[in-house]
Design a protein around this motif. Structure first.
Motif, PDB file in Angstrom:
ATOM      1  N   GLN A 177       0.813  -1.220   0.000  1.00 44.94           N
ATOM      2  CA  GLN A 177       0.000   0.000   0.000  1.00 44.94           C
ATOM      3  C   GLN A 177       0.845   1.268   0.000  1.00 44.94           C
ATOM      4  O   GLN A 177       0.343   2.343  -0.324  1.00 44.94           O
ATOM      5  CB  GLN A 177      -0.955   0.004   1.196  1.00 44.94           C
ATOM      6  N   LYS A 178       2.125   1.169   0.340  1.00 42.21           N
ATOM      7  CA  LYS A 178       3.009   2.343   0.335  1.00 42.21           C
ATOM      8  C   LYS A 178       3.518   2.681  -1.059  1.00 42.21           C
ATOM      9  O   LYS A 178       3.884   3.814  -1.331  1.00 42.21           O
ATOM     10  CB  LYS A 178       4.219   2.103   1.244  1.00 42.21           C
ATOM     11  N   GLY A 179       3.594   1.679  -1.944  1.00 35.55           N
ATOM     12  CA  GLY A 179       4.208   1.880  -3.253  1.00 35.55           C
ATOM     13  C   GLY A 179       5.717   1.700  -3.151  1.00 35.55           C
ATOM     14  O   GLY A 179       6.271   1.559  -2.055  1.00 35.55           O
ATOM     15  N   PHE A 180       6.401   1.700  -4.297  1.00 33.79           N
ATOM     16  CA  PHE A 180       7.836   1.434  -4.317  1.00 33.79           C
ATOM     17  C   PHE A 180       8.556   2.315  -5.320  1.00 33.79           C
ATOM     18  O   PHE A 180       8.037   2.619  -6.391  1.00 33.79           O
ATOM     19  CB  PHE A 180       8.103  -0.027  -4.740  1.00 33.79           C
ATOM     20  N   LEU A 189      14.365   3.814 -12.102  1.00 27.67           N
ATOM     21  CA  LEU A 189      13.556   3.498 -13.273  1.00 27.67           C
ATOM     22  C   LEU A 189      12.179   4.121 -13.213  1.00 27.67           C
ATOM     23  O   LEU A 189      11.770   4.846 -14.092  1.00 27.67           O
ATOM     24  CB  LEU A 189      13.420   1.978 -13.442  1.00 27.67           C
ATOM     25  N   THR A 190      11.449   3.802 -12.179  1.00 28.07           N
ATOM     26  CA  THR A 190      10.057   4.223 -12.108  1.00 28.07           C
ATOM     27  C   THR A 190       9.591   4.101 -10.664  1.00 28.07           C
ATOM     28  O   THR A 190      10.329   3.667  -9.807  1.00 28.07           O
ATOM     29  CB  THR A 190       9.185   3.345 -13.032  1.00 28.07           C
ATOM     30  N   GLN A 191       8.362   4.463 -10.450  1.00 29.67           N
ATOM     31  CA  GLN A 191       7.725   4.226  -9.162  1.00 29.67           C
ATOM     32  C   GLN A 191       6.519   3.332  -9.389  1.00 29.67           C
ATOM     33  O   GLN A 191       5.788   3.513 -10.363  1.00 29.67           O
ATOM     34  CB  GLN A 191       7.288   5.538  -8.521  1.00 29.67           C
ATOM     35  N   LEU A 192       6.353   2.369  -8.503  1.00 28.48           N
ATOM     36  CA  LEU A 192       5.113   1.598  -8.485  1.00 28.48           C
ATOM     37  C   LEU A 192       4.172   2.344  -7.563  1.00 28.48           C
ATOM     38  O   LEU A 192       4.489   2.561  -6.395  1.00 28.48           O
ATOM     39  CB  LEU A 192       5.356   0.186  -7.948  1.00 28.48           C
ATOM     40  N   PRO A 193       3.025   2.757  -8.057  1.00 26.58           N
ATOM     41  CA  PRO A 193       2.100   3.514  -7.221  1.00 26.58           C
ATOM     42  C   PRO A 193       1.615   2.689  -6.029  1.00 26.58           C
ATOM     43  O   PRO A 193       1.616   1.456  -6.079  1.00 26.58           O
ATOM     44  CB  PRO A 193       0.940   3.841  -8.149  1.00 26.58           C
ATOM     45  N   PRO A 194       1.184   3.347  -4.974  1.00 32.57           N
ATOM     46  CA  PRO A 194       0.619   2.635  -3.836  1.00 32.57           C
ATOM     47  C   PRO A 194      -0.469   1.673  -4.278  1.00 32.57           C
ATOM     48  O   PRO A 194      -1.310   2.002  -5.117  1.00 32.57           O
ATOM     49  CB  PRO A 194       0.055   3.755  -2.959  1.00 32.57           C
ATOM     50  N   GLY A 195      -0.419   0.460  -3.756  1.00 36.76           N
ATOM     51  CA  GLY A 195      -1.411  -0.560  -4.066  1.00 36.76           C
ATOM     52  C   GLY A 195      -1.098  -1.405  -5.286  1.00 36.76           C
ATOM     53  O   GLY A 195      -1.831  -2.346  -5.587  1.00 36.76           O
ATOM     54  N   PHE A 205      18.505  -6.665 -12.647  1.00 35.60           N
ATOM     55  CA  PHE A 205      18.582  -6.717 -11.192  1.00 35.60           C
ATOM     56  C   PHE A 205      17.994  -5.416 -10.652  1.00 35.60           C
ATOM     57  O   PHE A 205      18.535  -4.343 -10.876  1.00 35.60           O
ATOM     58  CB  PHE A 205      20.042  -6.871 -10.779  1.00 35.60           C
ATOM     59  N   LEU A 206      16.859  -5.518  -9.984  1.00 35.92           N
ATOM     60  CA  LEU A 206      16.124  -4.347  -9.511  1.00 35.92           C
ATOM     61  C   LEU A 206      16.032  -4.312  -7.994  1.00 35.92           C
ATOM     62  O   LEU A 206      15.862  -5.355  -7.349  1.00 35.92           O
ATOM     63  CB  LEU A 206      14.717  -4.345 -10.091  1.00 35.92           C
ATOM     64  N   LEU A 207      16.097  -3.128  -7.444  1.00 36.21           N
ATOM     65  CA  LEU A 207      15.896  -2.909  -6.014  1.00 36.21           C
ATOM     66  C   LEU A 207      14.560  -2.210  -5.833  1.00 36.21           C
ATOM     67  O   LEU A 207      14.291  -1.180  -6.464  1.00 36.21           O
ATOM     68  CB  LEU A 207      17.010  -2.034  -5.437  1.00 36.21           C
ATOM     69  N   LEU A 208      13.706  -2.786  -4.987  1.00 39.73           N
ATOM     70  CA  LEU A 208      12.419  -2.172  -4.659  1.00 39.73           C
ATOM     71  C   LEU A 208      12.527  -1.541  -3.283  1.00 39.73           C
ATOM     72  O   LEU A 208      12.801  -2.224  -2.294  1.00 39.73           O
ATOM     73  CB  LEU A 208      11.316  -3.240  -4.642  1.00 39.73           C
ATOM     74  N   LYS A 209      12.312  -0.250  -3.224  1.00 43.40           N
ATOM     75  CA  LYS A 209      12.391   0.457  -1.954  1.00 43.40           C
ATOM     76  C   LYS A 209      11.011   1.031  -1.640  1.00 43.40           C
ATOM     77  O   LYS A 209      10.484   1.842  -2.413  1.00 43.40           O
ATOM     78  CB  LYS A 209      13.414   1.594  -2.047  1.00 43.40           C
ATOM     79  N   PRO A 210      10.397   0.598  -0.520  1.00 39.89           N
ATOM     80  CA  PRO A 210       9.074   1.136  -0.172  1.00 39.89           C
ATOM     81  C   PRO A 210       9.128   2.655  -0.010  1.00 39.89           C
ATOM     82  O   PRO A 210      10.082   3.202   0.528  1.00 39.89           O
ATOM     83  CB  PRO A 210       8.738   0.470   1.171  1.00 39.89           C
ATOM     84  N   GLN A 211       8.108   3.309  -0.510  1.00 40.07           N
ATOM     85  CA  GLN A 211       8.003   4.759  -0.359  1.00 40.07           C
ATOM     86  C   GLN A 211       7.500   5.066   1.036  1.00 40.07           C
ATOM     87  O   GLN A 211       6.830   4.257   1.668  1.00 40.07           O
ATOM     88  CB  GLN A 211       7.059   5.325  -1.413  1.00 40.07           C
ATOM     89  N   ASP A 212       7.804   6.253   1.487  1.00 40.35           N
ATOM     90  CA  ASP A 212       7.288   6.691   2.784  1.00 40.35           C
ATOM     91  C   ASP A 212       5.792   6.877   2.688  1.00 40.35           C
ATOM     92  O   ASP A 212       5.274   7.385   1.699  1.00 40.35           O
ATOM     93  CB  ASP A 212       7.935   8.004   3.224  1.00 40.35           C
ATOM     94  N   ALA A 213       5.085   6.467   3.739  1.00 47.46           N
ATOM     95  CA  ALA A 213       3.622   6.576   3.755  1.00 47.46           C
ATOM     96  C   ALA A 213       3.190   8.013   3.852  1.00 47.46           C
ATOM     97  O   ALA A 213       3.866   8.878   4.261  1.00 47.46           O
ATOM     98  CB  ALA A 213       3.059   5.790   4.912  1.00 47.46           C
TER      99      ALA A 213
END
Length: 75
Positions: A31-34, A45-51, A67-75
């Motif tokens: 739910q935070k997005g990445f 690269l991009t952001q995955l929207p929340p949800g 090789f990708l790093l997914l970092k959760p966005q701040d809520a």
């Protein structure tokens, strides 16, 4: 992190991974997005929207990988 390997002799048009089912990421984190970063090319690269439930990668050439790093966005 997510590592996509194309072991085929041809370009893979697209590949999709389910964040919860395939990677075990919790619904609360999804739910935070990445923020998505390409580790080997040292660029965001991009952001995955929340949800967003899935991560999709396109155009991985034959015998190549991503090789990708997914970092959760701040809520």
């Amino acid at each position: 992190a997510v590592y996509f390997l194309n072991a085929l002799e041809r370009t893979m048009p697209s590949f999709e991974v389910d964040l919860a089912k395939d990677l075990g990421i919790s619904p609360a984190t999804i739910q935070k997005g990445f923020q998505v970063r390409d580790i080997w090319n040292h660029r965001d690269l991009t952001q995955l929207p929340p949800g967003s439930q899935k991560l999709s990668v396109q155009g991985v050439t034959a015998r190549d990988s991503v090789f990708l790093l997914l970092k959760p966005q701040d809520a």
